[in-house]
Each structure stands twice: as C-alpha cells, then as structure tokens.
Design an enzyme around this catalytic site. Structure first.
Site, PDB file in Angstrom:
ATOM      1  CE  LYS A  41      -9.085  -7.007   9.696  1.00 53.12           C
ATOM      2  NZ  LYS A  41      -7.860  -7.810   9.564  1.00 53.12           N
TER       3      LYS A  41
ATOM      4  CD  GLN B 156      -0.614  -8.634   0.802  1.00 51.21           C
ATOM      5  OE1 GLN B 156      -0.007  -7.618   0.508  1.00 51.21           O
ATOM      6  NE2 GLN B 156      -1.347  -8.728   1.899  1.00 51.21           N
TER       7      GLN B 156
ATOM      8  CB  CYS C 104      -1.038  -0.002   1.129  1.00 48.25           C
ATOM      9  SG  CYS C 104      -0.577  -0.882   2.610  1.00 48.25           S
TER      10      CYS C 104
ATOM     11  CG  HIS D 267      -3.897  -0.304  -2.245  1.00 46.43           C
ATOM     12  ND1 HIS D 267      -2.854  -1.108  -2.661  1.00 46.43           N
ATOM     13  CD2 HIS D 267      -4.095  -0.604  -0.929  1.00 46.43           C
ATOM     14  CE1 HIS D 267      -2.438  -1.839  -1.658  1.00 46.43           C
ATOM     15  NE2 HIS D 267      -3.173  -1.561  -0.593  1.00 46.43           N
TER      16      HIS D 267
ATOM     17  CG  ASP E  78      -2.335  -5.493  -1.863  1.00 41.03           C
ATOM     18  OD1 ASP E  78      -3.495  -5.319  -1.459  1.00 41.03           O
ATOM     19  OD2 ASP E  78      -1.329  -5.240  -1.189  1.00 41.03           O
TER      20      ASP E  78
ATOM     21  CG  HIS F  74      -5.989  -1.087   2.100  1.00 39.84           C
ATOM     22  ND1 HIS F  74      -4.622  -1.018   2.178  1.00 39.84           N
ATOM     23  CD2 HIS F  74      -6.441   0.066   2.663  1.00 39.84           C
ATOM     24  CE1 HIS F  74      -4.259   0.108   2.755  1.00 39.84           C
ATOM     25  NE2 HIS F  74      -5.351   0.791   3.066  1.00 39.84           N
TER      26      HIS F  74
ATOM     27  NE  ARG G 216       2.838  -8.410   5.717  1.00 42.25           N
ATOM     28  CZ  ARG G 216       1.519  -8.233   5.592  1.00 42.25           C
ATOM     29  NH1 ARG G 216       0.692  -8.911   6.361  1.00 42.25           N
ATOM     30  NH2 ARG G 216       1.043  -7.379   4.708  1.00 42.25           N
TER      31      ARG G 216
END
Length: 654
Positions: free
Chosen positions: A472, A384, A337, A388, A386, A518, A366
């Site tokens: 979320k 991910q 992000c 945005h 992902d 997100h 991570r």
C-alpha cells in the site's frame, strides 16, 4: 582489517572490533560528541558495540529519527532507575520510545503516583543523568536472566523472559540500574540534559484487559533546555487545538456511555460538516467515473471467512450476531471490501467494463480496547470514504496514479500542503504473515513504486507495513504543529479477487482475474475531521464551516429584520442563523467568537433603516457596514478563491 562503507559511498578500513563511536572520532571529534547510535547493515546498534565484519554504517545523531528513538528509549531506562530509587520495590513492565518521547509501565502495588510526584521524579532523573553513567550491554543466558529477576521478584520481566530464546537475551546497565532490553542505547546518561514528564495514565499489562492495570508514565527529554521549552510551548498550543475540546466548543460531536464507548454521536453542526466533506468528495468521484453503492452494516460470518479477514482480524471484530434461525451467524461489518467483491460478482464483466470503480461512505465497526480509545482518532465505529477499483493488470499503474491525483486534490483543498507518501511493503524475512503468490506481490509492489515515482511524490519505504493481502501507499500528512498523521491510503490487492473468484472476459475471450485497488483519501471521516480540526484550530475554511454566518440583533425589536437577512443569505446558499437571545450584544459577540463562526452580522436601527448589515470577521473585528447583496457577493467570491487552488480532477475517459 574490515571495510566500513559510509552513506556517501566512501569505504574506510579499520581493525575488527572497532565501534561506531571510534569511527566517528576518526572522522571528527565534533561528530563523535553528537553520535547517539549507529545503523550497522540496516540495524540500529549502540555506538560502543564492536563491529567485527565488513559493514555499511550510518552514524545517528539527534537529527535522525532513529537517533531520537534511541535517546528516548535510553531516557525510559533513566526514568526507571529514578523510580526504583524513589519507590523501592516498584515492579517494571516495558518502557519503549514512542513518536515523541517515551513511557514506562510500572506496578507500584498499593502506592500511587500523582501529577505532583512527577517533578520529584524529573529531579531525580536529572541528578542521575549528571553522573554520565555508561549504558553497558551484556549477553546473558536465559537461566541467569530468570535468576536475576526471580531474586528481584519482578514477575513482569519474568513473563517477558519466558517468551525469549536462550542466546538472544541481553541486559543493559547504567549506574546502579539493570534492565532486560535488546537495546540499543545512547553512550551515557550525560547526553540527557532536559527532562519533562508529561502525563500519567492506566494501561493493562501487555494490552490485555484481563491483566492487571499498570501505571503508565509518559515523558520527553532533549539534549538541551531550549528545545524542551519549544516543545512545551508546542504542547500547550496542541492542548488548545485538541479536537475533543474543539468538538465540544463548536458543538460537533459527543459520546455517551449508554450508547457505548468509542461510538460518536454527531450533533447538527458536526453532521453538517460531515455532509459537506462527503458531498465534496462524492462530486470529485462522480467526475472521475466512480459508481456509488450502499452495503449493509452487517454481513454473514462466512463472507469474512472467504475474504480471510476472519482468520486475521476475527479477534478484533465484534463477535458474531446470532439470529432466531439456527446456524446463522452475522457480524457487524469490519470492512467494506468483501461486500464490494460481491457487488462486482453480481453481473458478468468483460474487459470493456474495466476499470469498474465502486465507492461507498460505509460505516464499519472494529473492537478497540477501551484504553486505546481517543476522541475521534480511535473509535469503535467509523465511516470510511471507501472505494474499490477492479481493473486489468495493465491498468493498475494508471489507475493508481489517478487515485494519487484524487488524494492530493483532497489534501490541497483542505489546507494539507506537507505530506510524505509511505510505500508499505512486505517483511521479506517473514512472508508467512501474507497471502498470495510472490509473483503477484512483486508485480503490485513495483506498480506502487513506479506510480509514486512518476507522480514525483516524496516517499519513504517501510518493510513489514503492508496489509496482509497486498502492499500500500500511506500518506503521512504534517499538520500546522508539525505533527505527522496517517490519513489517505491506496492498496493493491491480487488476493481478494482470487478468494472471491472474480472474473472478467478478456479481448481474447479467456476468463481472467481482475486486480483490486482499495483507496480512501480521508481514511475515515472521524479521524480526518479530528486531524482537520487540530490543523486549523477549529477555524474551518469558509466553504466548509457548518455555520458560516450568525446574525446578531442588538435587541429583540430587530429580530424580524435579522430573520429577513437570514432568508436573503440562505437564498444565496449561505449557511446562516440568528442569535435571538435576550442578551447584550457584547455577550452575543463573545459567544459567537467562541463558536468560531467565520462572520457575524450585527443589525440594529441604522442597519434596518439602510437595509445593511454591520460585518465582523472572526478574529479580525469590525469590517464596516455593507448591503446584504454586497455581503453575499463577497462570500461567494471567498468560496471561489478558496476553491481556486484545487487541482482539477481528471475526467474518466470511459
């Protein structure tokens, strides 16, 4: 007298000091025999605990999640009692309930427990359960608690007590066993009728690798043997479906200690599977107005200081990478992000540019502790799906609903038909964990609640489960074995746009902050593939299977014909390969069945003469001989049929 409000709205009066068990008995003796605990003003209590003020009350039985949790936590105490009886001097860590069952972390000193010892512990638990000993709660002072466990020489309990406030400490005793615990517990051990200890593992005390490794014993209990037997059968099926086992059998992925723990290596079949999933979602995203982007695998530490991630998650990230240039610090990217915020900021935006949707299959890193790594479901590097979305406040709910459509499209396309949407909100009692204004939080929380309601989603609300920057919607998917997995997620964020000073020029020519959404329908490619494999037991839908067809020549002299069959199939976009080993056809068939290839085509003299193939379907045997063209047509029809049930994505109006 006090007033007790029941879930149906009925209000009953009782004398102060009445217990939930007493109230259950006043309603029905049969109900009272089933009550394990109670929810009093939203907090789970012992059924025997006195209620002294007006309260709302929900009686909890085995049919309630909280009832099961109380049952299993009480079973952990029963196991600890059995362990102390069998292994005098054992030191006890913690023993919580988990999603299915419980565990207890113990220190046996120089002794060890093997799988063979579990039966002995089970038998002792059953013996103790038969005494029907009550679980008795007692408030104790900190000094008395320290004195008790000092005399017992249990350093782990003393360490736990050190972090507790005087006046908030309780002990629970059943039979001859006493433990430090805040509870709650079931009325007595007699409720526990069936016991199975399932596994032994190692676990660092308090999850810290610098602490001693303790022995963790997992178990599960039930109120009757029939349900336990059903659970054991389910677990046996789960072992067959374990994605780590399937990953090896289907040659999808592997791990290497030389590469590093928690870093998956994708083999050709696995890479093809990932690519198919990625292409599937990319196509849907392009149709709904997403713009593809790519960002680096590293970023300046300052990027994550700005975003707030360094402060919150720095200790769980890979340490900064130093460079030859003095003063530079980079990190392996823990999330995408902040990079996407910088892409948004790279050019001026007006309200006409919004919503602005950026999508990336971005790999992030991570640091998970080694004891928590598990196949593809807990890894240190993962990709991910992902995206945005940057939009105006007025667009948030509509954009959120479109993302819900996309998530459901993904789930239904891949056979996940049962799911619950978890609305994850702030912990209202501890707002220090979150950044941003109350006004922005309330606006974004309401947008999620309204969007979920308008989409008719089955929802549950969990307080304290929000991300630090915003609320979320987490999708909890039920697999073929009834297990729940958290997969897709959608999050509303007013805070990163503020931190990165993102702006757009509105229709009145004023500069305003966009709202950020997100979203990741898969969650991560690794976790999603693991769950998908276990859900379908490795029998992937034909359109997704890395290898759809394997051609098996009866002998070497038919290899050339087999290759011509493969060429014809590939020209029809069917993924096929040949098994040209000098093995008997029976062995080739067995091996291909093990690989769960959807179709086998057997070719020999007759097939070569007639320009046909003999078809075998995985798990369904011989389907007869057909021409290559007819087989290709049938495969195309199968793909169409599998895709027919998919929801059509909405075309972006912009």
């Amino acid at each position: 007298m006090i007033q007790i409000t029941l879930p149906d709205g009925a209000v009953r009066e009782y004398e102060a000091g009445v217990s939930a068990g007493d109230i259950a008995k006043s309603i029905s003796e049969g109900l009272a025999r089933k009550v394990l605990a109670a929810e009093v003003n939203g907090e789970v209590w012992d059924a025997s605990r006195p209620i002294n003020t007006n309260a709302t009350l929900k009686l909890l039985t085995w049919d309630n999640k909280e009832g099961k949790s109380t049952f299993w936590h009480s079973s952990a105490h029963l196991m600890a009692e059995a362990l102390e009886a069998i292994y005098p001097g054992v030191k006890l860590g913690i023993g919580p309930a988990i999603e299915t069952g419980f565990y207890y972390d113990i220190d046996l000193g120089d002794r060890s427990i093997t799988e063979e010892d579990l039966k002995k512990i089970e038998n002792k638990m059953k013996e103790l359960a038969g005494t029907k000993s009550e679980y008795v709660r007692k408030d104790v002072s900190k000094a008395d608690a320290v004195s008790y466990f000092t005399e017992k020489q249990d350093q782990y309990k003393l360490e736990l007590i050190d972090g507790l406030n005087d006046g908030s400490i309780t002990f629970y005793t059943q039979g001859g066993f006493t433990d430090l615990c805040r509870g709650p517990h079931i009325p007595n051990t007699g409720f526990i009728k069936a016991v199975k200890l399932t596994n032994i593992a190692g676990a660092y005390w308090r999850g810290n690798e610098k602490n001693k490794m303790l022995t963790r014993i997992y178990g599960v209990t039930y109120p009757n043997q029939k349900e336990l037997d059903e659970y054991i059968l389910l677990m046996e099926e789960a072992k067959k479906r374990d994605h780590r086992k399937l990953g090896k059998e289907l040659e999808l992925f592997t791990f290497s200690e030389k590469v590093g723990s928690g870093l998956a290596l994708w083999l050709p079949n696995g890479a093809m599977l990932r690519e198919r999933l990625q292409q599937f979602l990319q196509k849907a995203q392009l149709e709904t107005g997403y713009l593809p982007v790519i960002t680096p695998h590293i970023g300046s530490k300052q990027l994550y200081v700005t975003s707030g991630h360094w402060e919150k998650y720095g200790k769980d990230s890979f340490h900064p990478i130093t460079t030859p240039q003095e003063g530079e610090e980079f990190m392996l990217k823990p999330m995408n992000c902040p990079h996407h915020c910088e892409i948004y900021k790279s050019s001026p935006k007006s309200y006409k540019d919004l919503p602005y949707r950026l999508a990336e299959f971005g790999t992030v890193y991570r640091y998970e502790q080694s004891g928590e790594l598990h196949g593809l479901t807990r890894v240190r590097g993962f990709t991910q799906d992902d995206a945005h979305l940057f939009c105006t406040p007025e667009q948030v709910k509509d954009e959120f609903k479109k993302v819900i459509d996309l998530v459901l499209f993904v789930f239904e396309s891949l056979g996940f038909t049962e799911y619950t949407a978890q609305i994850s909100l702030r912990d209202l009692e501890d707002r220090s964990k979150y950044i941003g204004s109350d006004e922005n939080w309330e606006t974004s929380e309401n947008a999620i609640i309204e969007a979920a309601a308008e989409k008719g989603l089955k929802t549950v609300t969990e307080y304290g489960e929000a991300a630090f920057y915003g609320p979320k919607l987490d999708f909890m998917v039920k697999d073929a074995l009834g297990r729940k997995w958290q997969l897709g997620t959608i999050q509303v964020d007013y805070n990163l746009p503020e931190r990165f000073e993102l702006e757009y020029v509105d229709s009145d020519n004023t500069r305003k902050r966009p709202v950020m959404i997100h979203r990741a329908p898969f969650g991560s490619m690794e976790r999603f593939i693991a769950v998908l494999l276990e859900h379908c037991a490795g029998n992937l839908p034909f359109w997704l299977a890395p290898l759809q067809v394997k051609v098996l020549p009866i002998s070497d002299k038919y290899n050339e014909y087999a290759k011509s069959v493969i060429a014809a199939l590939r020209s029809e976009d069917i993924r096929a390969t040949i098994d040209d080993r000098s093995e008997k056809i029976g062995r080739k068939i067995r091996d291909t069945e093990m690989m769960k290839v959807p179709y086998m085509l057997i070719v020999g003299e007759k097939e070569q003469e007639n320009q046909t193939v003999s078809v075998r379907k995985h798990g369904d045997g011989d389907k007869g001989a057909v021409s290559i063209a007819d087989f290709a047509t049938e495969m195309r029809n199968i793909v169409k049929e599998q895709m027919k049930g998919k929801r059509k994505t909405e075309t972006n109006a912009n």
